[in-house]
Design an enzyme around this catalytic site. Structure first.
Site, PDB file in Angstrom:
ATOM      1  N   ASN A  18       8.067  10.857   7.392  1.00 18.08           N
ATOM      2  CA  ASN A  18       7.445  12.147   7.665  1.00 18.08           C
ATOM      3  C   ASN A  18       8.310  12.947   8.635  1.00 18.08           C
ATOM      4  OD1 ASN A  18       4.445  11.850   6.499  1.00 18.08           O
ATOM      5  ND2 ASN A  18       5.143   9.888   7.308  1.00 18.08           N
ATOM      6  N   ARG A  48      -7.176   4.502   0.169  1.00 22.30           N
ATOM      7  CA  ARG A  48      -6.162   5.119   1.025  1.00 22.30           C
ATOM      8  C   ARG A  48      -6.516   4.877   2.483  1.00 22.30           C
ATOM      9  NH1 ARG A  48      -7.267  10.968  -1.129  1.00 22.30           N
ATOM     10  NH2 ARG A  48      -9.343  10.091  -0.792  1.00 22.30           N
ATOM     11  N   LYS A  98       8.684  11.783   0.627  1.00 22.86           N
ATOM     12  CA  LYS A  98       8.591  10.624  -0.255  1.00 22.86           C
ATOM     13  C   LYS A  98       9.977  10.205  -0.746  1.00 22.86           C
ATOM     14  CE  LYS A  98       4.073  11.702  -0.374  1.00 22.86           C
ATOM     15  NZ  LYS A  98       3.505  12.744   0.533  1.00 22.86           N
ATOM     16  N   LYS A 110       1.903   9.022  -6.776  1.00 25.07           N
ATOM     17  CA  LYS A 110       1.633  10.145  -5.881  1.00 25.07           C
ATOM     18  C   LYS A 110       2.606  11.284  -6.140  1.00 25.07           C
ATOM     19  CE  LYS A 110       3.998   7.433  -2.291  1.00 25.07           C
ATOM     20  NZ  LYS A 110       3.834   6.818  -0.947  1.00 25.07           N
ATOM     21  N   ARG A 161      -3.383   2.514  10.430  1.00 23.99           N
ATOM     22  CA  ARG A 161      -4.505   3.262   9.869  1.00 23.99           C
ATOM     23  C   ARG A 161      -5.184   2.399   8.819  1.00 23.99           C
ATOM     24  NH1 ARG A 161      -0.523   7.982   8.462  1.00 23.99           N
ATOM     25  NH2 ARG A 161       0.654   6.093   8.019  1.00 23.99           N
TER      26      ARG A 161
END
Length: 319
Positions: free
Chosen positions: A284, A234, A126, A161, A226
């Site tokens: 990521n 989400r 993040k 988050k 996604r």
């Protein structure tokens, strides 16, 4: 020359072979006649000046009911392997960090460790986005509840988050005036003792949270968008989302141009960035996924591209 590849991963018997990106990597390496070994994070140790690992020879198969055969593990110096893939899933906890210390020593002994252990420690998935302020939405990182309340007043709707989550876990959406704001912040920030992140809510998420894979800083030409399940805030597949394949937009490629050179410089050879609308939201680096989905949709061989990249890097080291 037959290359030896070890993969530090969760137990291979527990993966989902239909969608597991690490299995795709094993299959691609096997097509090149490389020798394959699986290694658990608890199989690593240091003794008598060397990093040791219990390495289990493995044969991989593209069969959803019978995807591997594993032989008994034998302890050997980890640095004797040509390539070590660090594919252990989060949580990114102290045990993960301890493993990177050992992997860094194996790297010094000559193994090509992917991704580079020091960069795995440095590049929080993040917070690493903060290195690219030109690419991200309005963002706050803090442990102060009052900072979040002010930021919520400014932005009206936030996504908040933890900095160490994965798969959409503990992600909250807060709108200005939400009566649950205080309890969400208390939970997320542990009453002001834990640092977290907030980003301006991006309504474009309904059109897809795109995962873009990069190999040595260069993007694959297609992304996996996604899509959130009905009534879900989400888009993560782990949270029940669906997906579709999409070509990269000009904006996607611009973001990759901003991020890619830094990833390459840090030895982050296989990464996945997340993009919603026009904005980068995460980078990521630990165990990016979506190889198998993109391969099926677009008839790609992403893991094969990665193995070729790693072979080229080994050749460059020895030439």
């Amino acid at each position: 020359m037959i290359l030896q590849l070890g993969v530090v991963m969760d137990p291979i018997e527990h993966i989902n072979p239909v969608k597991d990106s690490t299995l795709a990597m094993l299959l691609a390496a096997q097509k090149r006649d490389w020798r394959l070994f699986t290694i658990g994070i608890d199989d690593l140790s240091w003794r008598d000046g060397r990093v040791m690992a219990r390495c289990a020879p493995v044969e991989a198969r593209d069969d959803p009911k019978d995807w591997f055969t594993r032989q008994p593990a034998e302890e050997r110096p980890l640095g004797e392997l040509d390539i070590v893939l660090m594919r252990k899933d989060p949580p990114f906890d102290m045990e993960y960090i301890y493993a990177t210390y050992l992997l860094e020593l194996a790297e010094a002994e000559g193994a090509l460790v992917v991704n580079r252990p020091a960069s795995l420690r440095d590049a929080n998935e993040k917070a690493f986005t903060l290195h690219f302020p030109q690419c991200i939405p309005e963002t706050l990182v803090s442990r102060s509840p009052e900072d979040y309340r002010r930021f919520l007043e400014e932005q009206e709707t936030l996504i908040v988050k933890p900095l160490d989550g994965m798969g959409g876990a503990s992600i909250f959406r807060i709108a200005r005036g939400d009566p649950n704001t205080n309890v969400i912040l208390e939970t997320l920030l542990a009453h002001g003792s834990r640092t977290a992140m907030a980003q301006r809510f991006l309504p474009e998420y309904i059109e897809g949270d795109k995962r873009i894979l990069l190999i040595d800083g260069e993007p694959v030409d297609y992304a996996l968008a996604r899509l959130p399940a009905a009534g879900e805030g989400r888009a993560n597949l782990a949270a029940g989302g669906s997906y579709k394949g999409v070509p990269l937009t000009d904006r996607d490629r611009w973001i990759c141009e901003q991020v890619g050179p830094e990833l390459k410089k840090r030895g982050l050879i296989f990464t996945g960035i997340d993009v919603i609308g026009d904005y980068l939201t995460e980078i990521n680096v630990t165990s990016p996924t979506c190889i198998r989905e993109l391969d099926r949709i677009f008839d790609l061989d992403i893991a094969g591209q990665l193995m070729d990249c790693l072979a080229d890097k080994l050749n460059a080291k020895t030439s």
